[in-house]
Every structure is written in C-alpha cells, then in structure tokens.
Design a protein around this motif. Structure first.
Motif: not given
Ligand code: MG
Ligand code: TYD
Length: 453
Positions: A102, A125, A171
């Motif tokens: 990320s 997330e 993501d």
């Molecule tokens: Mg992540």
C-alpha cells in the motif's frame, strides 16, 4: 432461473474441479481444495449484457502506435515495469501482508498525480482517515488524487466510468466482491471474477489498473497465484521482516523483461529508493574476519555485491547441522562435498552455517566461489583480504567455471573500491582490468593456495 452448483477450487493456483481432490493436479499441493458455490446469471444474449460485437481486423490494417509508456517517477519501480507504466494494462503487485504494498502504490500515486494525471485509489482495507494518516507520513500530496473506500465491484466500475481516471489502484483484490457470486470475498471464485471485471474495465476504457494481492500460505483467502495468468504484469514485493530493505521483482511482464529488480528501504516516512544496493548490502561488514567474504552477484541485469558468511565448527551431535540462509541449502551441501573430496577436508564432523548477510536471497551459481571461500576461510580460520572480491561457479570436480556478465561484476567491484577480484580464469581472458587487479583461478586448489598467503 439462476442455476446453482458448487465447484471445488485450489486455493493455491485456482485449479477448478467438479469434485474434491486431496492433491491438486495443477500445482501438486495437498489439501488445497475448497468448495465454493457458483451462481452464474442465466444465459443472457450479448446485447442484454451490454456487450458490443467487435469485428476482427486485418493485421496489416492495425496501426502500431508509438508505445505510450509514461514513467511514474519512481525509478526503481519504472525499471521493474520495463520502463514505465503502459496504458490500459493490468498490474498485480503481490507480497506478504505488511511488506509495504500500500505504501509503495500510494507513493506511486503521488508521483503520478504530480505529473498532472488523475489517479483513483480504491481501498477495501483501510478507511479514508487511515489512508490520509498514512499519506501524511509520506509527505505532501497534491493534485487530483481521489480516494474511495469501496468493495463492491459494480459500484467501483460506475465510479471509474464517471471519473475516468488515468490510473486506478485497487487495494487488495481479496476484499473485492461481485454480487453475482455468492461466495465470500477473498475466495477463489470472487478473486477470479473480480480480476476478470477489472481486466475488462482496463482494456475497455484504456486505463491502467494496479491490483494489490496478499500472498497467503494458508487460510481462506485465495493467493495472487490464482490470477497471475490473467494480468499483464506480475510484480512481487519481498523482503525479510527483520530487514528494512525490500525488493520489487517482476515475475511476469508482457511489456518488458522479468529480469529487473527494484530495491527500496522502508523508512519512517515511507519507502526510499536504494540507488546503490551494493553499498547498502555491505554496510556494517566486519573487516579482517575469517569466514566473511564479498561476492559480486547479479540480480537481473544489475550487479549487487553481497557479503557471504560461513561458520564452521565442530559438531556436538552425530549428524552435523547444516543451514543456509539467503542461498540454496542443497547447493551448500554440494559445495561442502566437493571440498571434502577434492581438498580432503573432513567436514563430516563439522556444523556449517552459511549466510548471505543483509537478508538478500541469491541462488545463482556465481555465488559458489564465495561460499566455498567463506567455508574454507572459517574452517582454516584465515581471513581473506578485505579488498578482495570473488565470483565464479564451482563444478563437481572442483573446477571454477565461467559465469555470465563478468565484466559488469568487475566494474561494480572496482566502483565500490575493491582492489583484487578473484574470478574464473575463463572469464579473466575476456576482461580488461579497470583499476582492479584480476586474479584468474581454474580450480579450488588454487583458491586454497590464495587463502594461505
Ligand atoms: Mg495494505
Ligand atoms: P503497508 O504498506 O501497509 O503494507 P501492505 O499494504 O503490504 O500490507 O506497510 C505496512 C508496514 O510498513 C507497517 O509495518 C509499517 C511500515 N511503514 C513504515 O515503516 N514507514 C512508513 O512510512 C509506512 C507508511 C509504513
């Protein structure tokens, strides 16, 4: 009417089967099959599904446009991508949870946005608040970076259609779901379906989509292996938890070579590019110690100097312990057997620990000579000169064989201030010395002779 049935999927590779199997015929893993319901919408015509029939075209009539890659600005990432981001491609970035996927992609977004492109970062997330907090650690963000928290792919598709960004980041594919499939997000069916949808969006509207995928050894979540064959480019982000450096590696690339790596360091304010990995790898090296040598290795097309350490000591057990960290265990055993047979050392009553320092993993045979020398150095308790570097493959008769890209290795060694390079005689003949003394060796007996000096 919707037709319902269940199928079995391999969690590792996505192999599909009508019945359960103990071992997957696709990837040979045991106990990886999971049952998942599949509810496909009843057959609809292409018109109903909103599809448009495309006419096949003559190959001669297709215009080859100049490749419109654009560099994202992070050099290490661009190199792995094959020279920049290709429009309308689907890129999978896989890696262990917490490795920094990320972070890497958020930093990439910042660079792209600064170049005047429009980027949409979709997270399933983290909350907007969390992403913003992370962004604040990474530095100043400006321009058109759009954030969205969403996991429903149908809604995501609408948003993409509406905003028409140049780049989209998803993501984690494991959090995405489509309502057409009843299984839980992260299951093989969902992950495959979601990737298919994203592929269609990427090719249809001509935007580049980066997908983050967690690698999972076990558990209910399907690993990125399931979708490797569907996407254009597969990058893996790897590193040791205890080491701060990270390596980005291309495993598959439809638009470039898969040999390249990018090296990063995880810092308090995000990932920093490591432009000179050799310097990074050799930081803190002990000097004048027995059992530590430096090898000139190649990762992709880049030379990287690494420290190889060996510790040989008398064993307290009937069976000697052998461990190899950062290199191939079987190769180390083989090299020790060669040493026993060709130099007559009794190593069967010695424990041997071999380690490539820095947490790098190197499996190329060119490391052999360094491993052998480190073992000899530790066994004899004689250090090798600090300013000496080595590379070369060791054969079963103890001969030192030529390796590829020898010149690059020598140049890198010279650049890093090494004064002597021990290399295969066969390589030496083709290289002109550039401020570094080249010593050609033909077999391990000659290497042994050098240690004694
Ligand atoms: Mg992540
Ligand atoms: P993250 O990008 O969330 O990993 P992934 O998306 O692959 O799961 O990175 C998480 C780790 O990175 C976390 O353990 C903290 C560390 N980190 C830093 O050390 N410095 C930073 O600036 C950031 C943002 C994260």
């Amino acid at each position: 009417m919707a037709k319902s049935k269940t199928v079995f999927f391999c969690k590792e590779c996505g192999f599909e089967s009508a019945k359960w199997m103990g071992q997957c015929p696709g990837c040979r893993q045991w106990d990886t099959f999971v049952e998942e319901p599949v509810i496909k919408k009843s057959s609809s015509t292409s018109a109903k599904a909103g599809l448009r029939i495309r006419e096949p075209q003559h190959i001669a009539s297709i215009k080859t446009e100049e490749e419109k890659r654009f560099p994202c600005g992070i050099e290490e990432l661009d190199r792995v991508l094959g020279g920049g981001i290709v429009p309308a491609s689907l890129v999978l970035v896989g890696g262990d949870p917490g490795i920094g996927k990320s972070t890497l992609l958020l930093q990439m977004c910042r660079e792209i946005v600064n170049k005047g492109k429009k980027v949409l970062y979709i997270s399933g997330e983290e909350s907007l608040h969390q992403i913003k907090m992370r962004a604040e650690r990474l530095g100043v963000f400006n321009g058109e970076l759009l954030l969205l928290c969403e996991t429903n792919l149908a809604l995501i598709e609408d948003t993409i259609q509406k905003h028409k960004p140049d780049i989209v980041v998803i993501d984690s594919i494991q959090t995405m779901f489509t309502e057409e499939i009843t299984s839980a997000p992260g299951s093989v069916g969902q992950v495959r379906e979601a990737t298919g949808t994203l592929m269609r969006i990427a090719k249809g509207i001509g935007i580049t989509i980066f997908i983050i995928g967690h690698v999972t050894k076990e558990g209910v979540v399907a690993g990125p292996r399931v979708l490797e064959h569907m996407v254009d480019t597969v990058l893996y982000f790897e590193g040791e938890n205890h080491a701060s450096y990270r390596v980005l590696r291309a495993v598959k690339n439809r638009f470039g070579s898969t040999n390249e790596i990018g090296v990063f360091e995880m810092r308090g304010n995000g990932l920093a590019e490591v432009k000179n990995p050799s310097e990074f790898m050799l930081k803190g090296r002990p000097e004048g110690e027995a059992g530590s040598v430096v090898a000139a290795s190649i990762e992709g097309t880049r030379p990287i100097l690494v420290e190889v350490q060996a510790l040989i000591c008398r064993t307290n057990f009937n069976m000697p312990r052998r461990t190899a960290a950062g290199t191939d265990y079987n190769r180390v055993n083989l090299l020790m057997a060669v040493l026993e047979k060709r130099l007559g050392f009794q190593m069967s009553d010695c424990d041997a620990y071999v380690n490539v320092a820095g947490g790098m993993r190197i499996t190329e045979p060119a490391l052999d000579l360094a491993v052998v020398t480190a073992i000899l150095s530790s066994y004899k308790n004689v250090p090798l000169d600090d300013k000496t570097i080595l590379f070369g493959e060791v054969g079963l008769t103890g001969e030192i064989r030529a390796v590829n890209m020898a010149e690059q290795r020598v140049i890198e060694a010279s650049k890093m201030g090494f004064e002597v390079c021990i290399l295969p005689q066969a390589n030496k003949e083709h290289i002109k010395a550039q401020g570094i003394k080249l010593v050609g060796v033909r077999n391990i007996q000659e290497v042994m002779g050098m240690l004694r000096r």
